[in-house]
Design a protein around this motif. Structure first.
Motif, PDB file in Angstrom:
ATOM      1  N   UNK A 242      54.053  45.413  16.320  1.00 39.69           N
ATOM      2  CA  UNK A 242      53.833  47.454  15.710  1.00 39.69           C
ATOM      3  C   UNK A 242      53.518  47.678  17.676  1.00 39.69           C
ATOM      4  N   UNK A 243      54.976  48.848  18.217  1.00 33.51           N
ATOM      5  CA  UNK A 243      53.880  49.043  19.577  1.00 33.51           C
ATOM      6  C   UNK A 243      53.174  50.155  19.547  1.00 33.51           C
ATOM      7  N   UNK A 244      52.004  50.082  20.631  1.00 42.36           N
ATOM      8  CA  UNK A 244      51.044  51.002  20.185  1.00 42.36           C
ATOM      9  C   UNK A 244      51.007  51.867  21.576  1.00 42.36           C
ATOM     10  N   UNK A 245      51.287  53.161  21.529  1.00 45.67           N
ATOM     11  CA  UNK A 245      51.432  53.611  22.799  1.00 45.67           C
ATOM     12  C   UNK A 245      49.880  54.152  23.367  1.00 45.67           C
ATOM     13  N   UNK A 246      49.078  53.348  24.129  1.00 43.72           N
ATOM     14  CA  UNK A 246      48.048  53.071  25.097  1.00 43.72           C
ATOM     15  C   UNK A 246      47.491  53.859  26.061  1.00 43.72           C
ATOM     16  N   UNK A 247      48.548  54.847  26.465  1.00 40.37           N
ATOM     17  CA  UNK A 247      47.964  55.593  28.121  1.00 40.37           C
ATOM     18  C   UNK A 247      47.134  56.298  27.477  1.00 40.37           C
TER      19      UNK A 247
END
Length: 394
Positions: A242-247
């Motif tokens: 699971x790739x979470x956009x954390x920006x």
């Protein structure tokens, strides 16, 4: 090229009444792993062993590599099978097997016998002694060494007889899937892939979550994590990443919280997000690659502050290992060269020059009040836009 392999296990053998469940799980994992080998195989349980029979041409090295990468396997032995079990035929086949495997190289050996079929007329000590004598009389380069042999020679009497010499060590542990499921927080560093390997070795099935922060972290950083997940999957089987956009979350923390607390507060939000995903995926725990005192965010106080936001257990397989031990294990599983590629992850980009090492939970919670109104929609957006990747072994 061997046509039959005897697969041994260790810890499964002491499981008592539930042993068959672990054996069945191991058979399933062996079949699953061999499905990626070019060839056809039959896999079956054989009284304390698993027997793998090749039904077609195949690459022996590839088959052995596949089998030794299955958690639960302690040793893999290419064997010769003697169906009629006549002792003379067994000895002839044993000598032929040794010559095929070792050629004309001088060697020392010790003979061992295991008589699983108690109806066989010879007992184990007699089988070992007689077989050892036969080897000495028929192989000029063989010499007995009872204390420190180069090779152990085995005869096992079952429904058929099996002869083999010292096998190839497996990774041990327990079959993946026999101990529930957990969510690994996977970064591009050295530690977390080793943590995933270690927890899976205890039978835990793993998913993974990676926190990506474009444009501060590149697509190569993301690909590095995908590559690491694929390396781990060689041992665990397929992994859902699971790739979470954390920006936006990271920038909100950076702009509104004390900079010496950035790493701790970021970790707390990572844990909360990972736990939300974990619960949706029926995971029972989180797994991280932290080790006590390795960096500022891994002091006991920092770990306690991180765990305070978690409602499920957090497992840290590396917690008492030093860095060199972790590096050596990373090299052993083939992850190290990928882990040291120079692509930064989101944790390293925003590290403060002088991070707090003994945070007080009350102070961290006070600092997070500045995020009370800002953070909920950002977290919701991050969860709604998770990229899900199915990572399969090569």
């Amino acid at each position: 090229m061997a046509s039959t392999y005897l697969v041994k296990y260790a810890e499964i053998g002491i499981k008592g009444k539930n042993r068959y469940k672990f054996e069945d799980a191991l058979v399933h994992r062996v079949i699953e792993r061999l499905d990626r080998v070019d060839g056809k195989f039959r896999v079956q349980k054989e009284q304390g062993r698993i027997l793998v029979e090749a039904l077609s041409e195949h690459d022996e090295e590839e088959a052995i590599t596949a089998l030794t990468h299955v958690f639960g396997v302690s040793q893999v032995c290419p064997v010769s099978e003697i169906v009629d079990r006549d002792f003379g035929h067994i000895c002839e086949a044993l000598v032929e097997h040794i010559k095929t495997r070792l050629g004309d190289t001088p060697f020392t050996f010790k003979a061992f016998a295991k008589r699983s079929d108690k109806s066989y007329p010879m007992e184990s000590p007699e089988i070992a002694i007689e077989a050892g004598d036969y080897i000495i009389n028929h192989i000029d380069t063989a010499k007995v060494d009872l204390h420190n042999p180069e090779y152990k020679v085995f005869i096992e009497i079952r429904r058929a007889a099996y002869v083999y010499i010292s096998g190839y060590p497996g990774v041990g542990g327990m079959p993946v899937g026999t101990a529930g499921k957990a969510m690994l927080l996977l970064s591009g560093g050295i530690d977390s892939p080793v943590a995933g390997y270690r927890i899976a070795k205890r039978g835990v099935n793993i998913d993974a979550t990676y926190f990506h922060a474009p444009p501060y972290t590149s697509e190569r950083a993301k690909q590095k994590v995908v590559d690491l997940a694929r390396i781990i999957s060689e041992y665990t089987g397929p992994i859902t990443l699971h790739v979470v956009n954390f920006t936006d979350i990271q920038m909100a923390i950076y702009e509104n919280c004390p900079h010496d607390e950035l790493t701790i507060i970021m970790r707390r939000y990572m844990m909360q997000i990972a736990e939300t995903i974990a619960r949706k995926r029926d995971c029972l725990a989180l797994v991280t690659g932290e080790s006590i005192a390795q960096v500022a965010s891994q002091t006991l106080q920092s770990l306690a502050a991180t765990d305070a936001v978690c409602g499920m257990p957090v497992f840290r397989p590396l917690i008492a290992m030093d860095k060199q031990e972790i590096v050596e294990e990373s090299q052993k599983i083939g992850a190290y060269e990928t882990s040291i590629q120079p692509y930064e992850d989101c944790c390293t980009i925003f590290v403060a020059k002088h991070p707090v090492t003994k945070p007080k939970i009350e102070q961290i919670e006070e600092s997070e009040k500045a995020l009370t109104k800002i953070m909920p929609p950002l977290v919701a957006e991050a969860l709604d836009t998770v990229e899900v990747l199915k990572i399969n072994p090569r």
